[in-house]
Motif scaffolding. Sequence first.
Motif, PDB file in Angstrom:
ATOM      1  N   VAL A  85      44.642  39.311  39.511  1.00  0.00           N
ATOM      2  CA  VAL A  85      43.518  39.907  38.790  1.00  0.00           C
ATOM      3  C   VAL A  85      42.211  39.721  39.555  1.00  0.00           C
ATOM      4  O   VAL A  85      41.330  40.592  39.506  1.00  0.00           O
ATOM      5  CB  VAL A  85      43.397  39.351  37.354  1.00  0.00           C
ATOM      6  N   ASP A  86      42.069  38.602  40.283  1.00  0.00           N
ATOM      7  CA  ASP A  86      40.860  38.419  41.090  1.00  0.00           C
ATOM      8  C   ASP A  86      40.764  39.483  42.174  1.00  0.00           C
ATOM      9  O   ASP A  86      39.695  40.047  42.427  1.00  0.00           O
ATOM     10  CB  ASP A  86      40.853  37.026  41.725  1.00  0.00           C
ATOM     11  N   ALA A  87      41.890  39.756  42.816  1.00  0.00           N
ATOM     12  CA  ALA A  87      41.902  40.783  43.858  1.00  0.00           C
ATOM     13  C   ALA A  87      41.615  42.157  43.262  1.00  0.00           C
ATOM     14  O   ALA A  87      40.891  42.968  43.852  1.00  0.00           O
ATOM     15  CB  ALA A  87      43.255  40.784  44.569  1.00  0.00           C
ATOM     16  N   ALA A  88      42.158  42.427  42.081  1.00  0.00           N
ATOM     17  CA  ALA A  88      41.907  43.711  41.428  1.00  0.00           C
ATOM     18  C   ALA A  88      40.443  43.844  41.034  1.00  0.00           C
ATOM     19  O   ALA A  88      39.847  44.919  41.183  1.00  0.00           O
ATOM     20  CB  ALA A  88      42.800  43.849  40.199  1.00  0.00           C
ATOM     21  N   ALA A  89      39.849  42.754  40.548  1.00  0.00           N
ATOM     22  CA  ALA A  89      38.434  42.788  40.177  1.00  0.00           C
ATOM     23  C   ALA A  89      37.556  43.035  41.403  1.00  0.00           C
ATOM     24  O   ALA A  89      36.589  43.810  41.343  1.00  0.00           O
ATOM     25  CB  ALA A  89      38.037  41.488  39.485  1.00  0.00           C
ATOM     26  N   SER A  90      37.888  42.386  42.511  1.00  0.00           N
ATOM     27  CA  SER A  90      37.122  42.607  43.749  1.00  0.00           C
ATOM     28  C   SER A  90      37.246  44.044  44.215  1.00  0.00           C
ATOM     29  O   SER A  90      36.274  44.649  44.697  1.00  0.00           O
ATOM     30  CB  SER A  90      37.624  41.653  44.846  1.00  0.00           C
ATOM     31  N   ARG A  91      38.418  44.605  44.073  1.00  0.00           N
ATOM     32  CA  ARG A  91      38.634  45.999  44.456  1.00  0.00           C
ATOM     33  C   ARG A  91      37.771  46.933  43.596  1.00  0.00           C
ATOM     34  O   ARG A  91      37.149  47.859  44.115  1.00  0.00           O
ATOM     35  CB  ARG A  91      40.118  46.323  44.288  1.00  0.00           C
ATOM     36  N   ALA A  92      37.750  46.661  42.284  1.00  0.00           N
ATOM     37  CA  ALA A  92      36.952  47.500  41.389  1.00  0.00           C
ATOM     38  C   ALA A  92      35.461  47.365  41.689  1.00  0.00           C
ATOM     39  O   ALA A  92      34.726  48.363  41.701  1.00  0.00           O
ATOM     40  CB  ALA A  92      37.238  47.138  39.941  1.00  0.00           C
ATOM     41  N   ARG A  93      34.997  46.144  41.950  1.00  0.00           N
ATOM     42  CA  ARG A  93      33.579  45.943  42.268  1.00  0.00           C
ATOM     43  C   ARG A  93      33.205  46.597  43.595  1.00  0.00           C
ATOM     44  O   ARG A  93      32.068  47.033  43.784  1.00  0.00           O
ATOM     45  CB  ARG A  93      33.261  44.449  42.322  1.00  0.00           C
ATOM     46  N   GLY A  94      34.160  46.639  44.516  1.00  0.00           N
ATOM     47  CA  GLY A  94      33.891  47.308  45.779  1.00  0.00           C
ATOM     48  C   GLY A  94      33.625  48.793  45.601  1.00  0.00           C
ATOM     49  O   GLY A  94      32.862  49.392  46.362  1.00  0.00           O
ATOM     50  N   ARG A  95      34.241  49.407  44.587  1.00  0.00           N
ATOM     51  CA  ARG A  95      34.025  50.824  44.310  1.00  0.00           C
ATOM     52  C   ARG A  95      32.756  51.048  43.500  1.00  0.00           C
ATOM     53  O   ARG A  95      32.033  52.027  43.720  1.00  0.00           O
ATOM     54  CB  ARG A  95      35.224  51.404  43.545  1.00  0.00           C
ATOM     55  N   HIS A  96      32.506  50.106  42.537  1.00  0.00           N
ATOM     56  CA  HIS A  96      31.356  50.267  41.642  1.00  0.00           C
ATOM     57  C   HIS A  96      30.733  48.885  41.411  1.00  0.00           C
ATOM     58  O   HIS A  96      31.095  48.175  40.471  1.00  0.00           O
ATOM     59  CB  HIS A  96      31.797  50.889  40.312  1.00  0.00           C
ATOM     60  N   PRO A  97      29.781  48.497  42.255  1.00  0.00           N
ATOM     61  CA  PRO A  97      29.214  47.146  42.198  1.00  0.00           C
ATOM     62  C   PRO A  97      28.555  46.792  40.860  1.00  0.00           C
ATOM     63  O   PRO A  97      28.496  45.611  40.501  1.00  0.00           O
ATOM     64  CB  PRO A  97      28.172  47.157  43.326  1.00  0.00           C
ATOM     65  N   ASP A  98      28.069  47.776  40.124  1.00  0.00           N
ATOM     66  CA  ASP A  98      27.356  47.485  38.874  1.00  0.00           C
ATOM     67  C   ASP A  98      28.273  47.478  37.652  1.00  0.00           C
ATOM     68  O   ASP A  98      27.803  47.313  36.525  1.00  0.00           O
ATOM     69  CB  ASP A  98      26.234  48.514  38.654  1.00  0.00           C
ATOM     70  N   LEU A  99      29.550  47.638  37.873  1.00  0.00           N
ATOM     71  CA  LEU A  99      30.480  47.736  36.756  1.00  0.00           C
ATOM     72  C   LEU A  99      30.644  46.384  36.056  1.00  0.00           C
ATOM     73  O   LEU A  99      30.766  45.349  36.709  1.00  0.00           O
ATOM     74  CB  LEU A  99      31.840  48.205  37.278  1.00  0.00           C
ATOM     75  N   GLU A 100      30.632  46.390  34.741  1.00  0.00           N
ATOM     76  CA  GLU A 100      30.898  45.183  33.959  1.00  0.00           C
ATOM     77  C   GLU A 100      32.409  44.983  33.879  1.00  0.00           C
ATOM     78  O   GLU A 100      33.129  45.823  33.336  1.00  0.00           O
ATOM     79  CB  GLU A 100      30.307  45.325  32.551  1.00  0.00           C
ATOM     80  N   ILE A 101      32.899  43.871  34.412  1.00  0.00           N
ATOM     81  CA  ILE A 101      34.336  43.648  34.530  1.00  0.00           C
ATOM     82  C   ILE A 101      34.717  42.323  33.889  1.00  0.00           C
ATOM     83  O   ILE A 101      34.065  41.296  34.102  1.00  0.00           O
ATOM     84  CB  ILE A 101      34.776  43.645  36.007  1.00  0.00           C
ATOM     85  N   SER A 102      35.784  42.349  33.108  1.00  0.00           N
ATOM     86  CA  SER A 102      36.375  41.125  32.570  1.00  0.00           C
ATOM     87  C   SER A 102      37.866  41.144  32.882  1.00  0.00           C
ATOM     88  O   SER A 102      38.440  42.195  33.174  1.00  0.00           O
ATOM     89  CB  SER A 102      36.152  41.025  31.054  1.00  0.00           C
ATOM     90  N   ALA A 103      38.490  39.978  32.828  1.00  0.00           N
ATOM     91  CA  ALA A 103      39.909  39.900  33.170  1.00  0.00           C
ATOM     92  C   ALA A 103      40.570  38.809  32.349  1.00  0.00           C
ATOM     93  O   ALA A 103      39.934  37.827  31.948  1.00  0.00           O
ATOM     94  CB  ALA A 103      40.081  39.619  34.661  1.00  0.00           C
ATOM     95  N   GLU A 104      41.873  38.994  32.098  1.00  0.00           N
ATOM     96  CA  GLU A 104      42.630  37.989  31.357  1.00  0.00           C
ATOM     97  C   GLU A 104      44.073  37.998  31.832  1.00  0.00           C
ATOM     98  O   GLU A 104      44.641  39.062  32.117  1.00  0.00           O
ATOM     99  CB  GLU A 104      42.570  38.255  29.849  1.00  0.00           C
ATOM    100  N   VAL A 105      44.640  36.813  31.909  1.00  0.00           N
ATOM    101  CA  VAL A 105      46.041  36.637  32.271  1.00  0.00           C
ATOM    102  C   VAL A 105      46.782  36.111  31.046  1.00  0.00           C
ATOM    103  O   VAL A 105      46.366  35.132  30.430  1.00  0.00           O
ATOM    104  CB  VAL A 105      46.193  35.647  33.439  1.00  0.00           C
ATOM    105  N   LEU A 106      47.878  36.787  30.703  1.00  0.00           N
ATOM    106  CA  LEU A 106      48.628  36.424  29.510  1.00  0.00           C
ATOM    107  C   LEU A 106      50.112  36.289  29.846  1.00  0.00           C
ATOM    108  O   LEU A 106      50.681  37.174  30.481  1.00  0.00           O
ATOM    109  CB  LEU A 106      48.446  37.490  28.423  1.00  0.00           C
ATOM    110  N   SER A 107      50.726  35.191  29.430  1.00  0.00           N
ATOM    111  CA  SER A 107      52.158  34.980  29.670  1.00  0.00           C
ATOM    112  C   SER A 107      52.946  35.556  28.498  1.00  0.00           C
ATOM    113  O   SER A 107      53.505  34.840  27.661  1.00  0.00           O
ATOM    114  CB  SER A 107      52.453  33.490  29.845  1.00  0.00           C
ATOM    115  N   GLU A 108      52.945  36.875  28.438  1.00  0.00           N
ATOM    116  CA  GLU A 108      53.644  37.595  27.379  1.00  0.00           C
ATOM    117  C   GLU A 108      54.283  38.836  27.987  1.00  0.00           C
ATOM    118  O   GLU A 108      53.988  39.214  29.122  1.00  0.00           O
ATOM    119  CB  GLU A 108      52.688  38.013  26.261  1.00  0.00           C
ATOM    120  N   GLU A 109      55.134  39.486  27.209  1.00  0.00           N
ATOM    121  CA  GLU A 109      55.733  40.731  27.670  1.00  0.00           C
ATOM    122  C   GLU A 109      54.641  41.782  27.852  1.00  0.00           C
ATOM    123  O   GLU A 109      53.822  41.979  26.954  1.00  0.00           O
ATOM    124  CB  GLU A 109      56.773  41.236  26.657  1.00  0.00           C
ATOM    125  N   PRO A 110      54.599  42.452  29.000  1.00  0.00           N
ATOM    126  CA  PRO A 110      53.515  43.407  29.252  1.00  0.00           C
ATOM    127  C   PRO A 110      53.469  44.563  28.261  1.00  0.00           C
ATOM    128  O   PRO A 110      52.393  45.024  27.896  1.00  0.00           O
ATOM    129  CB  PRO A 110      53.788  43.893  30.681  1.00  0.00           C
TER     130      PRO A 110
END
Length: 288
Positions: free
Chosen positions: A66-91
Amino acid sequence: MDLPIVVGVDGSEPSLRAVDWAADEAALRRLPLRLVNASLWERYEGTHLAEDLGKPSEQVMAEDIVDAAASRARGRHPDLEISAEVLSEEPEYVLVRESRNASLLVTGTRGRGGLAGALLGSVSLTVAGHAHCPMIVVRGDDRATSRTHGRIVVGVGEKPVGSAAVRFAVDEARRRGVPVEAVRAWRCPAHESTDHPLMAGEPARLHEQHAVDALTEALQEAPADVEVHRRTAEGHARTILVDASENADLVVIGARRRPRHFGLQMGRVAHGVLHHSACPVVIVPEPA
């Protein structure tokens, strides 16, 4: 409160394309982006998955994904508000739950470890049949997801009046400043055909006129500032829409849920388009 655009990420190439699409859409709509990783892979696969990928186990941990995905998203849109969560559940469970508080849900076609020959992964297919908000499945390669065709296609179904899919397509076309093409398929049942020369073509013209009327009803509230094209076509709706996807940036399909029905939770048209479209597909829940 503006509901976020939620994207499921697992580090696979399809999910990274989904992150790109979701980031662009969040910037276009001026909405927050929420990244969600949900998996039980460590419980079942442990370090074997890391060995299969040829990487140390810490590189495939969910937090790093998720950190890598967040960095990728910020690279496209630096001003984007981004949050992330990791859950040990069935996707599947997590993404359907997330869809209750999302403006849009985005997934790739297949997750990490999906069958090489599969057209659509089981997670995306299951979630598409149960999501509470519109869901985009990002199909196609990088060229197909680059939004270069400047056209949105929407399939008009059996209940055209008040169609949520049509509203979504028109709103999206307005945001992007592109035309929307509304497509209604029609077929003349074999038992209605006739060999009499005075009757030849009459049943077909009747069914085609019904398709024309359905398009008129579906688009009666389309705003004047959106360029709208109407097209009727003879044949199977799923085939016609898949063909149309070759020159579209997005194909929009409505889906009516069948909560007490076991098995396929979408109609055959939506199911077929999800598996074979050449561009991203939006599944929009329709009122029962």
